[in-house]
Motif scaffolding. Sequence first.
Motif, PDB file in Angstrom:
ATOM      1  N   MET A  29       0.832  -1.195   0.000  1.00 52.89           N
ATOM      2  CA  MET A  29       0.000   0.000   0.000  1.00 52.89           C
ATOM      3  C   MET A  29       0.869   1.248   0.000  1.00 52.89           C
ATOM      4  SD  MET A  29      -2.915  -1.444   0.158  1.00 52.89           S
ATOM      5  CE  MET A  29      -3.835   0.068   0.057  1.00 52.89           C
ATOM      6  N   ASP A  30       0.509   2.228  -0.847  1.00 52.69           N
ATOM      7  CA  ASP A  30       1.142   3.543  -0.756  1.00 52.69           C
ATOM      8  C   ASP A  30       0.764   4.155   0.590  1.00 52.69           C
ATOM      9  OD1 ASP A  30       1.639   6.448  -1.043  1.00 52.69           O
ATOM     10  OD2 ASP A  30       2.104   5.922  -3.115  1.00 52.69           O
ATOM     11  N   VAL A  31       1.782   4.670   1.302  1.00 49.45           N
ATOM     12  CA  VAL A  31       1.545   5.193   2.650  1.00 49.45           C
ATOM     13  C   VAL A  31       0.740   6.503   2.619  1.00 49.45           C
ATOM     14  CG1 VAL A  31       3.647   6.613   2.881  1.00 49.45           C
ATOM     15  CG2 VAL A  31       2.728   5.417   4.881  1.00 49.45           C
ATOM     16  N   ALA A  32       0.710   7.162   1.474  1.00 46.87           N
ATOM     17  CA  ALA A  32      -0.064   8.413   1.327  1.00 46.87           C
ATOM     18  C   ALA A  32      -0.972   8.266   0.110  1.00 46.87           C
ATOM     19  CB  ALA A  32       0.877   9.599   1.176  1.00 46.87           C
ATOM     20  N   ASN A  86       6.357   7.456 -12.576  1.00 48.67           N
ATOM     21  CA  ASN A  86       7.088   8.709 -12.753  1.00 48.67           C
ATOM     22  C   ASN A  86       8.580   8.409 -12.868  1.00 48.67           C
ATOM     23  OD1 ASN A  86       4.633  10.104 -12.359  1.00 48.67           O
ATOM     24  ND2 ASN A  86       4.912  10.036 -10.150  1.00 48.67           N
ATOM     25  N   GLY A  92       8.077  14.032 -11.449  1.00 48.49           N
ATOM     26  CA  GLY A  92       7.399  13.781 -10.185  1.00 48.49           C
ATOM     27  C   GLY A  92       7.909  12.596  -9.399  1.00 48.49           C
ATOM     28  N   GLN A  93       9.029  11.991  -9.841  1.00 48.97           N
ATOM     29  CA  GLN A  93       9.563  10.850  -9.081  1.00 48.97           C
ATOM     30  C   GLN A  93      10.218  11.362  -7.804  1.00 48.97           C
ATOM     31  OE1 GLN A  93      12.412   8.387 -11.211  1.00 48.97           O
ATOM     32  NE2 GLN A  93      12.265   6.735  -9.689  1.00 48.97           N
ATOM     33  N   THR A  94       9.823  10.781  -6.687  1.00 48.53           N
ATOM     34  CA  THR A  94      10.407  11.185  -5.398  1.00 48.53           C
ATOM     35  C   THR A  94      11.158  10.038  -4.735  1.00 48.53           C
ATOM     36  OG1 THR A  94       8.362  10.658  -4.206  1.00 48.53           O
ATOM     37  CG2 THR A  94       8.630  12.934  -4.964  1.00 48.53           C
ATOM     38  N   VAL A  95      10.847   8.809  -5.118  1.00 48.82           N
ATOM     39  CA  VAL A  95      11.580   7.640  -4.604  1.00 48.82           C
ATOM     40  C   VAL A  95      12.267   6.998  -5.803  1.00 48.82           C
ATOM     41  CG1 VAL A  95      11.419   5.411  -3.455  1.00 48.82           C
ATOM     42  CG2 VAL A  95       9.918   7.283  -2.724  1.00 48.82           C
ATOM     43  N   HIS A  99       8.807   2.235  -9.363  1.00 42.66           N
ATOM     44  CA  HIS A  99       7.532   1.759  -8.814  1.00 42.66           C
ATOM     45  C   HIS A  99       6.407   2.132  -9.765  1.00 42.66           C
ATOM     46  CE1 HIS A  99       8.646   5.672  -7.195  1.00 42.66           C
ATOM     47  NE2 HIS A  99       7.370   5.994  -7.238  1.00 42.66           N
ATOM     48  N   HIS A 101       2.459   2.827  -9.829  1.00 39.84           N
ATOM     49  CA  HIS A 101       1.285   3.134  -8.995  1.00 39.84           C
ATOM     50  C   HIS A 101       0.046   2.504  -9.622  1.00 39.84           C
ATOM     51  CE1 HIS A 101       2.984   6.742  -6.740  1.00 39.84           C
ATOM     52  NE2 HIS A 101       3.802   6.741  -7.770  1.00 39.84           N
TER      53      HIS A 101
HETATM   54  P1  AMP Z   1       6.650   8.968  -6.812  1.00 42.56           P
HETATM   55  O1  AMP Z   1       6.300  10.408  -6.571  1.00 42.56           O
HETATM   56  O2  AMP Z   1       6.080   8.421  -8.079  1.00 42.56           O
HETATM   57  O3  AMP Z   1       8.141   8.700  -6.684  1.00 42.56           O
HETATM   58  O4  AMP Z   1       5.906   8.162  -5.686  1.00 42.56           O
HETATM   59  C1  AMP Z   1       6.478   7.785  -4.479  1.00 42.56           C
HETATM   60  C2  AMP Z   1       5.354   7.228  -3.661  1.00 42.56           C
HETATM   61  O5  AMP Z   1       5.915   6.462  -2.605  1.00 42.56           O
HETATM   62  C3  AMP Z   1       4.473   8.291  -3.014  1.00 42.56           C
HETATM   63  O6  AMP Z   1       3.137   8.113  -3.465  1.00 42.56           O
HETATM   64  C4  AMP Z   1       4.638   8.045  -1.513  1.00 42.56           C
HETATM   65  O7  AMP Z   1       3.444   8.222  -0.799  1.00 42.56           O
HETATM   66  C5  AMP Z   1       5.095   6.597  -1.490  1.00 42.56           C
HETATM   67  N1  AMP Z   1       5.899   6.232  -0.341  1.00 42.56           N
HETATM   68  C6  AMP Z   1       7.000   6.856   0.120  1.00 42.56           C
HETATM   69  N2  AMP Z   1       7.489   6.214   1.207  1.00 42.56           N
HETATM   70  C7  AMP Z   1       6.686   5.155   1.420  1.00 42.56           C
HETATM   71  C8  AMP Z   1       6.657   4.100   2.378  1.00 42.56           C
HETATM   72  N3  AMP Z   1       7.558   4.006   3.352  1.00 42.56           N
HETATM   73  N4  AMP Z   1       5.679   3.182   2.304  1.00 42.56           N
HETATM   74  C9  AMP Z   1       4.749   3.256   1.323  1.00 42.56           C
HETATM   75  N5  AMP Z   1       4.720   4.204   0.382  1.00 42.56           N
HETATM   76  C10 AMP Z   1       5.665   5.157   0.426  1.00 42.56           C
END
Ligand code: AMP
Length: 140
Positions: A29-32, A86, A92-95, A99, A101
């Motif tokens: 699950m996405d945490v947000a 992303n 918009g990639q933050t991780v 991944h 979605h």
């Molecule tokens: P993106 O912006 O495409 O890189 O999406 C990164 C996603 O990872 C975001 O929707 C975050 O809510 C999700 N995310 C970040 N850290 C965690 C975590 N520890 N567990 C679950 N989802 C996470």
Amino acid sequence: MSDCIFCKIVDGSIPSTKIYEDENVYAFMDVAPLTKGHTLLVPKQHVKDLFEMPEDVARNLYAAAPKIANAIRSAFNPQGMNTVNNNGSFAGQTVFHYHLHFIPRYDETDGLKIKWDTKQSEFTNDVLQTVAEQIRANLN
Ligand code: AMP
Ligand code: ZN
């Protein structure tokens, strides 16, 4: 990769709400979440983004995608589903562990707004042919 949050989720060193795993992929699950059921599917192998994804990792990742999508659909009966990936900060990639979605869609107020400002008039057939040739020249 030691400082990657999704590698830590895959190896269990930080918690996640698991949906599914097999030898090659992990879904959680996405945490947000944007909507109820918003799920992330990742390769277990650390791959930064789509540009760096080996073919076998892509094959294994997408092989699991219909299973995840259908489980979410069966659980919540959304009207539709967007799958979004992303690549790069600008997109918009933050991780920086690839991944995908899965975002089930319920109604116009569910929080996801996708608007396409198409520029069809700029991209005449001649322009399209040139653009396509530039891409084809870079396939390898
Ligand atoms: P993106 O912006 O495409 O890189 O999406 C990164 C996603 O990872 C975001 O929707 C975050 O809510 C999700 N995310 C970040 N850290 C965690 C975590 N520890 N567990 C679950 N989802 C996470
Ligand atoms: Zn990683």
